[in-house]
Design a protein around this motif. Structure first.
Motif, short mmCIF file in Angstrom:
data_model
loop_
_atom_site.label_atom_id
_atom_site.label_comp_id
_atom_site.label_asym_id
_atom_site.label_seq_id
_atom_site.Cartn_x
_atom_site.Cartn_y
_atom_site.Cartn_z
N HIS A 163 -1.80 -10.34 5.90
CA HIS A 163 -2.94 -10.26 5.01
C HIS A 163 -3.37 -8.81 4.86
N VAL A 164 -3.55 -8.37 3.64
CA VAL A 164 -4.03 -7.02 3.36
C VAL A 164 -5.13 -7.11 2.33
N ARG A 165 -6.08 -6.21 2.44
CA ARG A 165 -7.23 -6.22 1.53
C ARG A 165 -6.81 -5.72 0.15
N LEU A 166 -7.14 -6.52 -0.87
CA LEU A 166 -6.81 -6.15 -2.24
C LEU A 166 -8.01 -5.58 -2.99
N GLY A 167 -9.21 -5.99 -2.63
CA GLY A 167 -10.40 -5.51 -3.31
C GLY A 167 -11.60 -6.32 -2.87
N GLN A 230 -2.09 4.34 -16.64
CA GLN A 230 -2.73 3.86 -15.43
C GLN A 230 -1.79 3.82 -14.23
N ARG A 231 -0.67 4.54 -14.32
CA ARG A 231 0.30 4.45 -13.23
C ARG A 231 -0.27 4.97 -11.91
N GLN A 232 -1.05 6.02 -11.95
CA GLN A 232 -1.64 6.52 -10.72
C GLN A 232 -2.56 5.48 -10.07
N LEU A 233 -3.22 4.69 -10.90
CA LEU A 233 -4.06 3.63 -10.38
C LEU A 233 -3.21 2.56 -9.68
N VAL A 234 -2.08 2.23 -10.27
CA VAL A 234 -1.17 1.27 -9.64
C VAL A 234 -0.61 1.83 -8.34
N GLN A 235 -0.21 3.09 -8.36
CA GLN A 235 0.32 3.70 -7.14
C GLN A 235 -0.74 3.74 -6.04
N GLY A 236 -1.98 4.00 -6.40
CA GLY A 236 -3.05 3.98 -5.41
C GLY A 236 -3.23 2.60 -4.80
N ARG A 239 -0.34 2.01 -2.48
CA ARG A 239 -0.51 2.85 -1.30
C ARG A 239 -1.51 2.23 -0.33
N ALA A 240 -2.63 1.70 -0.86
CA ALA A 240 -3.63 1.07 -0.01
C ALA A 240 -3.07 -0.17 0.68
N LEU A 241 -2.30 -0.98 -0.04
CA LEU A 241 -1.71 -2.18 0.55
C LEU A 241 -0.72 -1.81 1.65
N VAL A 242 0.10 -0.81 1.39
CA VAL A 242 1.12 -0.40 2.36
C VAL A 242 0.47 0.19 3.60
N CYS A 243 -0.56 0.99 3.43
CA CYS A 243 -1.21 1.60 4.60
C CYS A 243 -1.86 0.54 5.49
N GLN A 244 -2.51 -0.43 4.89
CA GLN A 244 -3.09 -1.50 5.69
C GLN A 244 -2.02 -2.29 6.43
N LEU A 245 -0.93 -2.55 5.73
CA LEU A 245 0.17 -3.28 6.35
C LEU A 245 0.69 -2.55 7.58
#
Length: 383
Positions: A163-167, A230-236, A239-245
């Motif tokens: 489980h990772v935080r999405l928002g 909006q690619r930078q938004l998708v990459q962010g 990145r957040a999902l991967v870091c939490q994982l």
């Protein structure tokens, strides 16, 4: 000369959310007394007829004045009529008087306010418990957990594994709110208390602005759609999902592979031990599983992927995969269908940001889309 420092995982005790139960008071009921027989208009008619008869008798008898006994007839009949009109043919229920009804409403709303305080306290405890498991990845809180007992704390047997935080979003309140047990029929309900009870249940049964997790392995993958700018938004987001994982799951239980045509945006990922190839090494140690296209990744793991069983929805008692993989595909225009297949693979979750509307992940169950202002929404349709 290189050295390796081991990490002994000692999982700290997570906060325990106590069970709470709140019981709502019964809503008001209006009792309507049955209509008396005969009705009021009959008594009024009798009174009028009696007055007319009295006048006719006086005229026929030639009486010039009313005797002493007759002087009491008119006041008595008038008072009787007023009492009948006041009581409307019967005694009025004290609970239906306006003053009594207003006091009932005040008492009911005051009890709801007291109950709301208890429910709010439970909601705050629930929000704190959710924030413990899913901290904000944007304020540096993940960095404070590196090297502590919370790093790599989740095992495949844990309830929040993968489980990772999405928002932020809305979740159901865990406090059990028992609704009123005795609900009168619609025609006997006191309107103000009934509406207050309904609004209380609708408003207090959810908790707002709490972390909403993405259960990575509950689907074969997840697709993120956005406009080109909006690619930078998708990459962010990736990145957040991967870091939490990688903070909460050790490299011994989850491996991470990255496929991107923008290697500069993923240069930092080489420091995660999760991206180390399980077999290949080079002069600097294990080869990092960061690839520039899907074909390069499939050349390395194609045979291993095809030998894995297909993905299936998780069920109680179902055997888990021996190892788990998360593959982040940050490459607009890439085609993941040849190696993702139509069913995916057990223990593998794909985070796909390819804008491929023909992808097997472009479904209402697995696709999400950024709107014009950057909000991530569940995509009911992606075409």
């Amino acid at each position: 000369m290189t050295t390796k420092k081991g990490f002994d995982k000692e999982k700290p005790a997570a906060p325990i959310l106590p069970e709470r139960t709140a019981t709502m008071p019964e809503i008001g009921e209006i009792t309507r007394p049955p209509q008396q027989r005969p009705p009021v208009w009959v008594w009024v008619l009798i009174f009028v007829v009696a007055v007319i008869v009295l006048l006719v008798i006086m005229i026929r008898t030639g009486a010039r004045s009313i005797g002493l006994g007759g002087m009491f007839i008119m006041p008595i009949m008038l008072v009787s009529m007023l009492m009948m009109l006041r009581n409307r043919g019967g005694g009025t229920n004290e609970k239906t008087k306006p003053a009594a009804l207003n006091q009932t409403r005040v008492d009911y709303l005051r009890s709801l306010d007291e109950l709301r305080d208890d429910v709010t306290e439970g909601a705050q405890e629930q929000a704190a418990e959710i924030a413990y498991h899913h901290p904000n990845p944007c304020n540096g809180s993940l960095l404070t957990m590196v090297g502590t007992g919370r790093m790599w704390e989740r095992r495949p047997t844990d309830r929040n594994f993968g489980h990772v935080r999405l928002g932020l979003g809305v979740t159901r309140l865990r406090t059990i709110i028992n609704p009123p047990q005795k609900v009168p029929p619609p025609e006997y309900r006191e309107t103000s208390t009934a509406i207050a009870a309904r609004d209380f249940l609708l408003a207090q049964n959810v908790v707002h602005d709490v972390a909403r997790p993405l259960h990575l392995f509950d689907q074969m993958g997840w697709a993120f759609f956005a406009e080109e700018e909006q690619r930078q938004l998708v990459q962010g987001t990736l990145r957040a999902l991967v870091c939490q994982l990688c903070v909460f799951h050790g490299p011994d239980v989850v491996r991470l592979a990255i496929i991107s045509d923008d290697p500069a945006s993923w240069e930092w990922a080489k420091w995660w031990p999760h991206v180390a190839d399980p077999e290949l090494v080079d002069a600097c140690g294990p080869v990092r599983m960061v690839y520039s296209d899907v074909g390069e990744f499939m050349e390395r793991f194609g045979e291993q992927w095809r030998s894995r069983p297909p993905w299936s929805p998780p069920m109680e008692g179902q055997p888990r995969a021996e190892d788990h993989w998360v593959i982040a595909v940050d490459m607009p225009g890439a085609n993941c269908a040849p190696w993702l297949g139509s069913t995916g693979y057990a223990g593998v979750a794909v985070l796909e940001a390819t804008n491929d509307y023909y992808s097997p992940l472009a479904t209402s169950a697995t696709a999400m889309k950024f709107d014009a202002v950057g909000n991530l929404l569940r995509a009911r349709e992606v075409v």
